[in-house]
Enzyme design. Structure first.
Site, PDB file in Angstrom:
ATOM      1  N   GLU A 248     -46.058  -4.308 120.641  1.00  0.00           N
ATOM      2  CA  GLU A 248     -46.091  -5.563 121.378  1.00  0.00           C
ATOM      3  C   GLU A 248     -47.525  -5.983 121.669  1.00  0.00           C
ATOM      4  OE1 GLU A 248     -43.855  -5.621 124.953  1.00  0.00           O
ATOM      5  OE2 GLU A 248     -42.097  -4.680 124.052  1.00  0.00           O
ATOM      6  N   HIS A 271     -40.489  -9.831 126.163  1.00  0.00           N
ATOM      7  CA  HIS A 271     -40.436  -8.704 127.100  1.00  0.00           C
ATOM      8  C   HIS A 271     -40.367  -9.227 128.539  1.00  0.00           C
ATOM      9  CE1 HIS A 271     -41.608  -4.220 127.775  1.00  0.00           C
ATOM     10  NE2 HIS A 271     -40.654  -4.624 128.612  1.00  0.00           N
ATOM     11  N   ALA A 274     -37.244  -7.905 133.046  1.00  0.00           N
ATOM     12  CA  ALA A 274     -37.357  -7.721 134.501  1.00  0.00           C
ATOM     13  C   ALA A 274     -38.030  -8.891 135.193  1.00  0.00           C
ATOM     14  CB  ALA A 274     -38.138  -6.441 134.793  1.00  0.00           C
TER      15      ALA A 274
END
Length: 287
Positions: A248, A271, A274
């Site tokens: 990433e 990503h 969260a």
């Protein structure tokens, strides 16, 4: 959270840094406690700060922290498991729905002035489908709860899963990872990243999956053999929703070269599992 710490007499330094800039910052500021979210804390960063006593990962996984170096230095490493579980589960469910209804493709065509109702009127739907869960942590449990609310059947596997534990979640236990793959219309990974799970989703994993099934990964990129996944995308019609990747970008924004990003069977998010206000507030308070 910050106000409470300051009221207790602590000096708080908040900076948006990563990599070398984090090493320079800790060397200059000499903190006793370092709180990070997704920033990697390497051996070099730890060595640069002799005053460091604790590293707090404001999230569940701590594979971004060099725990061995921290232990060598006598530095405590803490995490905040479960606090972002609902947020990650929401994204996992969102990816399932987006893939089934081709939502991103709908949006792209409409923005480019193309109307294609015929193409996008062929979704299978997920009610009554079987969701396969690999793992049984907090996120897995939140995904199962949402899947049951959408009338999905659930099969699952984890090394520590018992028949009683599966029954409590309303799921059917499977004897192996491959059994989950063979019996599910959608497979979602929810395992920790470690030496035992590296490349867990390999060629055999994807060979066992049903043709045209959906594959979801919101855990860590290292859990997936991306070459094996590409084979499945090309040869089995698997469609994948990925929030994480093996390599990433380290920065928050900029250029990226993710090999699977251009594949028509792949939906990618940045990503962000969260990354909701709710999850970040609760995790910050825990940290």
């Amino acid at each position: 959270g910050v106000a409470a710490l300051e009221a207790a007499g602590h000096h708080i330094i908040s900076k948006a840094v990563s990599g070398d800039t984090l090493r320079e910052a800790v060397a200059a500021e000499a903190p006793g406690v370092l709180v990070v979210r997704s920033t990697k804390v390497t051996a070099a960063i730890i060595d640069a700060c002799p005053t460091l006593e604790m590293i707090v990962r404001a999230g569940a996984g701590f594979d971004t922290i060099d725990v061995a170096k921290a232990s060598e230095k006598g530095i405590y490493v803490c995490n905040c498991p479960g606090k972002n579980a609902a947020a990650v589960a929401e994204l996992a469910m969102g990816l399932m729905l987006a893939l089934d209804r081709l939502i991103a493709d709908n949006v792209v065509d409409a923005r480019q002035g193309r109307w294609n109702k015929a193409k996008y009127s062929k979704a299978r739907g997920i009610a009554g489908k079987t969701l396969g869960i690999i793992g049984q942590g907090n996120i897995a449990k939140e995904v199962i709860a949402r899947a049951k609310g959408m009338d999905m059947k659930v099969v699952m596997w984890s090394r520590s899963l018992t028949p009683e534990g599966a029954a409590a979640l309303g799921a059917t236990p499977m004897a192996s990872v491959l059994d989950v793959c063979a019996n599910a219309d959608i497979v979602s990974l929810h395992v920790a990243a470690n030496k035992d799970t590296k490349g867990l989703a390999n060629r055999a994993f994807f060979e066992a999956m049903r043709p045209g099934a959906l594959f979801i990964n919101t855990t860590r990129g290292s859990v997936v053999d991306e070459e094996a996944l590409k084979w499945a995308l090309d040869h089995k019609g698997i469609r994948a929703g990925l929030d994480v990747f093996e390599h990433e970008p380290a920065a928050k924004e900029g250029e990226c070269a993710i090999p699977l990003a251009s594949h028509p069977n792949v939906y990618i998010t940045h990503h962000i599992g969260a990354s909701t206000d709710q999850a970040q507030d609760v995790t910050a308070l825990e940290a």
